[in-house]
Write a protein that holds these residues in place. Structure first.
Motif, PDB file in Angstrom:
ATOM      1  N   PRO A 295      47.510  54.736  43.144  1.00  0.00           N
ATOM      2  CA  PRO A 295      47.053  53.375  42.846  1.00  0.00           C
ATOM      3  C   PRO A 295      46.650  53.251  41.379  1.00  0.00           C
ATOM      4  O   PRO A 295      46.031  54.159  40.815  1.00  0.00           O
ATOM      5  CB  PRO A 295      45.842  53.184  43.770  1.00  0.00           C
ATOM      6  CG  PRO A 295      45.963  54.245  44.801  1.00  0.00           C
ATOM      7  CD  PRO A 295      46.672  55.393  44.154  1.00  0.00           C
ATOM      8  N   VAL A 296      47.010  52.152  40.766  1.00  0.00           N
ATOM      9  CA  VAL A 296      46.696  51.938  39.352  1.00  0.00           C
ATOM     10  C   VAL A 296      45.220  51.587  39.203  1.00  0.00           C
ATOM     11  O   VAL A 296      44.692  50.733  39.922  1.00  0.00           O
ATOM     12  CB  VAL A 296      47.577  50.816  38.766  1.00  0.00           C
ATOM     13  CG1 VAL A 296      47.211  50.558  37.309  1.00  0.00           C
ATOM     14  CG2 VAL A 296      49.044  51.190  38.887  1.00  0.00           C
ATOM     15  N   TRP A 297      44.566  52.273  38.269  1.00  0.00           N
ATOM     16  CA  TRP A 297      43.169  51.959  37.942  1.00  0.00           C
ATOM     17  C   TRP A 297      43.168  50.682  37.115  1.00  0.00           C
ATOM     18  O   TRP A 297      43.514  50.668  35.945  1.00  0.00           O
ATOM     19  CB  TRP A 297      42.552  53.109  37.164  1.00  0.00           C
ATOM     20  CG  TRP A 297      41.096  52.923  36.816  1.00  0.00           C
ATOM     21  CD1 TRP A 297      40.596  52.176  35.814  1.00  0.00           C
ATOM     22  CD2 TRP A 297      39.984  53.493  37.488  1.00  0.00           C
ATOM     23  NE1 TRP A 297      39.228  52.241  35.804  1.00  0.00           N
ATOM     24  CE2 TRP A 297      38.826  53.041  36.828  1.00  0.00           C
ATOM     25  CE3 TRP A 297      39.852  54.346  38.587  1.00  0.00           C
ATOM     26  CZ2 TRP A 297      37.536  53.422  37.229  1.00  0.00           C
ATOM     27  CZ3 TRP A 297      38.583  54.717  38.972  1.00  0.00           C
ATOM     28  CH2 TRP A 297      37.448  54.263  38.308  1.00  0.00           C
ATOM     29  N   ASP A 298      42.785  49.576  37.734  1.00  0.00           N
ATOM     30  CA  ASP A 298      42.919  48.267  37.089  1.00  0.00           C
ATOM     31  C   ASP A 298      41.627  47.483  37.267  1.00  0.00           C
ATOM     32  O   ASP A 298      41.189  47.229  38.390  1.00  0.00           O
ATOM     33  CB  ASP A 298      44.084  47.498  37.717  1.00  0.00           C
ATOM     34  CG  ASP A 298      44.489  46.281  36.886  1.00  0.00           C
ATOM     35  OD1 ASP A 298      43.760  45.972  35.920  1.00  0.00           O
ATOM     36  OD2 ASP A 298      45.507  45.660  37.209  1.00  0.00           O
ATOM     37  N   LYS A 299      40.992  47.127  36.136  1.00  0.00           N
ATOM     38  CA  LYS A 299      39.756  46.357  36.170  1.00  0.00           C
ATOM     39  C   LYS A 299      39.979  44.876  35.879  1.00  0.00           C
ATOM     40  O   LYS A 299      39.020  44.117  35.758  1.00  0.00           O
ATOM     41  CB  LYS A 299      38.764  46.921  35.140  1.00  0.00           C
ATOM     42  CG  LYS A 299      38.334  48.349  35.410  1.00  0.00           C
ATOM     43  CD  LYS A 299      37.335  48.810  34.370  1.00  0.00           C
ATOM     44  CE  LYS A 299      36.886  50.251  34.634  1.00  0.00           C
ATOM     45  NZ  LYS A 299      35.896  50.707  33.612  1.00  0.00           N
ATOM     46  N   SER A 300      41.242  44.471  35.781  1.00  0.00           N
ATOM     47  CA  SER A 300      41.520  43.088  35.414  1.00  0.00           C
ATOM     48  C   SER A 300      41.534  42.141  36.606  1.00  0.00           C
ATOM     49  O   SER A 300      41.594  40.926  36.430  1.00  0.00           O
ATOM     50  CB  SER A 300      42.875  43.005  34.693  1.00  0.00           C
ATOM     51  OG  SER A 300      43.922  43.346  35.580  1.00  0.00           O
ATOM     52  N   GLU A 301      41.502  42.692  37.820  1.00  0.00           N
ATOM     53  CA  GLU A 301      41.539  41.839  39.007  1.00  0.00           C
ATOM     54  C   GLU A 301      40.253  41.028  39.108  1.00  0.00           C
ATOM     55  O   GLU A 301      39.150  41.544  38.962  1.00  0.00           O
ATOM     56  CB  GLU A 301      41.710  42.705  40.260  1.00  0.00           C
ATOM     57  CG  GLU A 301      41.990  41.915  41.517  1.00  0.00           C
ATOM     58  CD  GLU A 301      43.367  41.285  41.518  1.00  0.00           C
ATOM     59  OE1 GLU A 301      43.538  40.271  42.207  1.00  0.00           O
ATOM     60  OE2 GLU A 301      44.261  41.813  40.831  1.00  0.00           O
TER      61      GLU A 301
END
Length: 464
Positions: A295-301
């Motif tokens: 899973p991509v580590w994404d804080k933009s959600e």
């Protein structure tokens, strides 16, 4: 009439063979069939003197340690007692009924000396992995990686805040413990951390103060496993402080070590979100050619009703994002006399909208209600992140998600069956020894079960 046991042994001489009293289905029989110590003398030849009194055979000590880790006997003193009493243990160690068992202190002397200097535990682990490969238990198509916390042998009361360590060690004798000396020697070589540890143990300073959700904080190390998902064979193991960046970095070392040692490189790597940081994904995709099933580590959600980054369309030919209203977000609105890379310290490029476009836009309440313009930080490794996102939408990814549980099963077996939920040795080198031997025992048990099933013997088979 009630019978009474005789107290005098009538028979003077006995014909006794240990081999007759060890069941054919015993786990140690299967393990003994797959062990090969023929190269052990050459591995340790440079660490023994050619003169003097003969030492305790190293093969005997390693066999005793294998028993301890296979059966979860954590104390070396108790382990020697069990070998003295248990016939199957004596048989596995090639000891007769009258042969003495080594003193428990012998293990400490050799573990911190010639065993650690020669890397014999790593040699033993890799030789068992090679035996698993020869038996067909390793396919090399998919690897899974994960880490698990193991409590260190450190009391929380014997610790100080990270910024008070120097004061706490003033006046301490120069002959500090082995764990403290290792910590001091590694200070100059250690990579800088993002933040200083909150607390440092005075007895095992290389351990990391960490708190898991719902549990009290402890000093701990992480055992990192790289597992072939075909049969759950551990291909590599590494000990690190309980620190997320150190765990991720160990994955690179393990993958490269397995490729160098066994000529194995997976087609896909399975992991959780901790391994989904942009630099790690870029290393997998661009340098190693491994598909990241991570899973991509994404804080933009966003979950406040405003647009997330996925609502913006990336236009590579224009080097710009296109917002839902059709306006561009660019990184080069302003030109500079000296060219700039526009890359931030976080290895991102900031794309901004035009204020003239945003102020009259009907979608502004859903886009940037609290700021004049909308900004998007795009990683320099965004291409690799897009590859991981695309993989996450496939059926193969769903299968990988289920297969990742094989690593968690190994950690549960490690803690509940082998009873390695707390370390006995201190320092990173001590944690490395314990984790390596435990992983060796887990591989041996799986290999022994496979061999026992392939060559049926009388009895019920070998449990894992």
């Amino acid at each position: 009439m009630m019978g009474h046991q005789k107290t005098v042994q009538d028979q003077l001489f006995y014909s006794f063979h240990l081999d007759d009293h060890v069941p054919q289905s015993h786990l140690l029989r299967a393990i003994d069939r797959v062990l090969d110590f023929s190269d052990l003398p050459s591995q340790l030849a440079g660490h023994y003197s050619h003169t003097g009194r003969p030492s305790v055979p190293p093969e005997l000590m390693i066999r005793i340690l294998i028993i301890g880790y296979c059966y979860g006997i954590r104390s070396e003193r108790r382990l020697c007692e069990e070998v003295h009493l248990n016939l199957a243990y004596r048989w596995f160690c090639r000891l007769g009924l009258e042969d003495p068992v080594p003193e428990h202190s012998t293990f400490s002397k050799n573990r911190h000396g010639r065993f650690r200097e020669s890397g014999i535990f790593r040699w033993l682990f890799e030789s068992v992995v090679q035996r698993c490969m020869d038996a067909g238990l390793v396919q090399g198509e998919g690897f899974a990686v994960d880490a698990s916390l193991i409590a260190a042998n450190a009391n929380a009361q014997q610790s100080v805040p990270g910024d008070e360590l120097g004061e706490a060690w003033k006046g301490v004798p120069a002959n500090r413990s082995r764990a403290v000396r290792e910590y001091l020697e590694a200070l100059d070589e250690a990579a800088p951390e993002e933040s200083a540890p909150k607390r440092i143990s005075l007895t095992d300073p290389q351990s990391r103060w960490i708190a898991m959700r719902g549990n009290p904080a402890i000093f701990a190390y992480s055992t990192n496993y790289l597992v072939d998902i075909a049969k759950g064979i551990i291909l590599d193991v590494e000990a690190t402080p309980a620190y997320r960046p150190a765990e991720v970095e160990s994955t690179r070392r393990m993958i490269e070590r397995v490729e160098r040692q066994f000529a194995l490189k997976p087609q896909r790597l399975i992991g959780d979100t901790a391994y989904g940081a942009a630099p790690m994904l870029a290393w997998l995709v661009e340098k190693k050619g491994i598909a990241p099933h991570v899973p991509v580590w994404d804080k933009s959600e966003r979950n406040d009703g405003t647009f997330s980054r996925k609502d913006f369309v990336w236009e590579a030919e224009l080097d710009a994002y296109r917002c839902p209203a059709g306006h561009p977000l660019r990184s080069d609105w302003r030109s500079f006399r000296k060219p700039r890379t526009r890359v931030t310290q976080e290895e991102t490029i900031i794309y901004r909208s035009s204020q003239s476009h945003c102020q009259d836009c009907s979608s502004k309440p859903q886009c940037c209600p609290n700021t004049p313009i909308r900004k998007i930080a795009r990683s320099v490794h965004e291409t690799a992140r897009d590859v991981a996102r695309q993989i996450a939408s496939t059926q193969e990814y769903q299968r990988s998600y289920r297969e990742r549980k094989k690593v968690e099963i190994l950690f549960a077996h490690l803690k509940r069956i082998l009873r390695l939920d707390r370390l006995r040795l201190r320092g990173l080198s001590g944690a490395t020894d314990e984790f390596t031997l435990a992983a060796t025992a887990q591989n041996l048990r799986r290999l022994a079960k496979f061999v026992a099933q392939s060559a049926p013997t009388p009895g019920e088979g070998v449990p894992i």
